[in-house]
Design a protein around this motif. Structure first.
Motif, mmCIF file in Angstrom:
data_model
loop_
_atom_site.group_PDB
_atom_site.id
_atom_site.type_symbol
_atom_site.label_atom_id
_atom_site.label_comp_id
_atom_site.label_asym_id
_atom_site.label_seq_id
_atom_site.Cartn_x
_atom_site.Cartn_y
_atom_site.Cartn_z
ATOM 1 N N LYS A 30 0.787 -1.173 0.076
ATOM 2 C CA LYS A 30 -0.057 -0.064 -0.005
ATOM 3 C C LYS A 30 0.825 1.162 0.001
ATOM 4 N N THR A 31 2.282 1.172 0.032
ATOM 5 C CA THR A 31 2.889 2.557 -0.016
ATOM 6 C C THR A 31 3.831 2.654 -1.252
ATOM 7 N N TYR A 32 3.328 1.534 -2.324
ATOM 8 C CA TYR A 32 4.188 1.662 -3.477
ATOM 9 C C TYR A 32 3.385 2.105 -4.570
ATOM 10 N N ILE A 51 -0.511 3.347 -11.230
ATOM 11 C CA ILE A 51 -1.559 3.907 -10.157
ATOM 12 C C ILE A 51 -0.926 4.227 -9.045
ATOM 13 N N SER A 52 -1.373 5.229 -8.442
ATOM 14 C CA SER A 52 -0.725 5.685 -7.062
ATOM 15 C C SER A 52 -0.793 4.817 -6.001
ATOM 16 N N TYR A 53 0.066 5.011 -4.939
ATOM 17 C CA TYR A 53 -0.067 3.991 -4.003
ATOM 18 C C TYR A 53 -1.476 3.899 -3.013
ATOM 19 N N SER A 54 -2.056 5.158 -3.153
ATOM 20 C CA SER A 54 -3.138 5.000 -2.651
ATOM 21 C C SER A 54 -4.605 4.625 -3.393
ATOM 22 N N ALA A 55 -4.141 4.455 -4.819
ATOM 23 C CA ALA A 55 -5.208 4.146 -5.631
ATOM 24 C C ALA A 55 -5.964 5.368 -6.239
ATOM 25 N N GLY A 56 -5.555 6.599 -5.403
ATOM 26 C CA GLY A 56 -6.313 7.832 -5.665
ATOM 27 C C GLY A 56 -6.014 8.555 -7.171
ATOM 28 N N ILE A 70 -6.677 0.222 -14.792
ATOM 29 C CA ILE A 70 -5.607 -0.261 -13.742
ATOM 30 C C ILE A 70 -6.266 -0.089 -12.372
ATOM 31 N N SER A 71 -6.332 -1.053 -11.474
ATOM 32 C CA SER A 71 -6.588 -0.805 -10.236
ATOM 33 C C SER A 71 -5.955 -1.783 -9.273
ATOM 34 N N LYS A 100 10.105 2.467 -7.735
ATOM 35 C CA LYS A 100 11.356 2.562 -6.660
ATOM 36 C C LYS A 100 10.781 3.866 -5.820
ATOM 37 N N GLY A 101 10.957 3.498 -4.348
ATOM 38 C CA GLY A 101 10.742 4.364 -3.361
ATOM 39 C C GLY A 101 9.344 4.231 -2.828
ATOM 40 N N SER A 102 9.132 4.050 -1.710
ATOM 41 C CA SER A 102 7.767 4.292 -1.089
ATOM 42 C C SER A 102 7.432 5.511 -1.146
ATOM 43 N N PHE A 103 5.879 5.607 -1.002
ATOM 44 C CA PHE A 103 5.106 7.085 -1.138
ATOM 45 C C PHE A 103 5.890 7.939 -2.182
ATOM 46 N N SER A 104 6.095 7.505 -3.319
ATOM 47 C CA SER A 104 6.799 8.247 -4.404
ATOM 48 C C SER A 104 5.521 8.289 -5.601
ATOM 49 N N TYR A 105 5.614 9.366 -6.321
ATOM 50 C CA TYR A 105 4.736 9.327 -7.588
ATOM 51 C C TYR A 105 5.041 8.367 -8.618
ATOM 52 N N TYR A 106 3.887 8.001 -9.419
ATOM 53 C CA TYR A 106 4.183 6.739 -10.262
ATOM 54 C C TYR A 106 4.942 7.634 -11.659
ATOM 55 N N SER A 107 5.563 6.578 -12.371
ATOM 56 C CA SER A 107 6.307 6.980 -13.553
ATOM 57 C C SER A 107 6.238 6.191 -14.882
ATOM 58 N N THR A 108 6.418 6.865 -16.072
ATOM 59 C CA THR A 108 6.343 5.928 -17.183
ATOM 60 C C THR A 108 7.639 5.611 -17.629
ATOM 61 N N ASP A 109 8.910 5.656 -17.048
ATOM 62 C CA ASP A 109 10.188 5.430 -17.199
ATOM 63 C C ASP A 109 10.501 4.042 -16.693
#
Length: 126
Positions: A30-32, A51-56, A70-71, A100-109
């Protein structure tokens, strides 16, 4: 030990649907932020969805926007990719990935992702 196990691929006719699953363990899911990439033979890896770690929040490649969803279910450490109105050009091996990295923003790379599933093959026939 971090583990991502993706499944759900198969052979489907154009216009059909598939649902990919990614079961994870070994980290606090839940943190990734999580995502899906794909790779067709002879082509580079391609971002599909995140998808963000919170699914928001979610983000999609233009090629799948409006067709794929994606869900995630944080209580079960599971990620999904619902694929509708499939096209032959969607044929590829699909990979579940962890950002990579907990609580980080998602990436397309792809290089921003440290763990990958083993891949599940999706083949769309005409």
């Amino acid at each position: 030990q971090v583990l991502l196990v993706d499944s759900g691929g198969g052979l489907v006719q154009a216009g059909g649907s598939l649902r990919l699953s990614c079961v994870t363990r070994g980290f606090i899911f839940k943190t990734y932020a999580m995502g899906w990439f794909r790779q067709a033979p002879g082509k580079e890896r391609e971002f599909v969805a995140a998808i963000s770690y919170s699914a928001g929040s979610t983000y999609y490649a233009d090629s799948v926007k409006g067709r794929f969803t994606i869900s995630r279910e944080n209580s079960n450490n599971t990620l999904w990719l619902q694929m509708n109105r499939l096209k032959p050009e969607d044929t590829a091996t699909y990979y579940c990935v962890r950002k990579k990295g907990s609580f980080s923003y998602y990436s397309t790379d792809p290089y921003d992702h440290d763990y990958w599933g083993q891949g599940t093959q999706v083949t769309v026939s005409t």
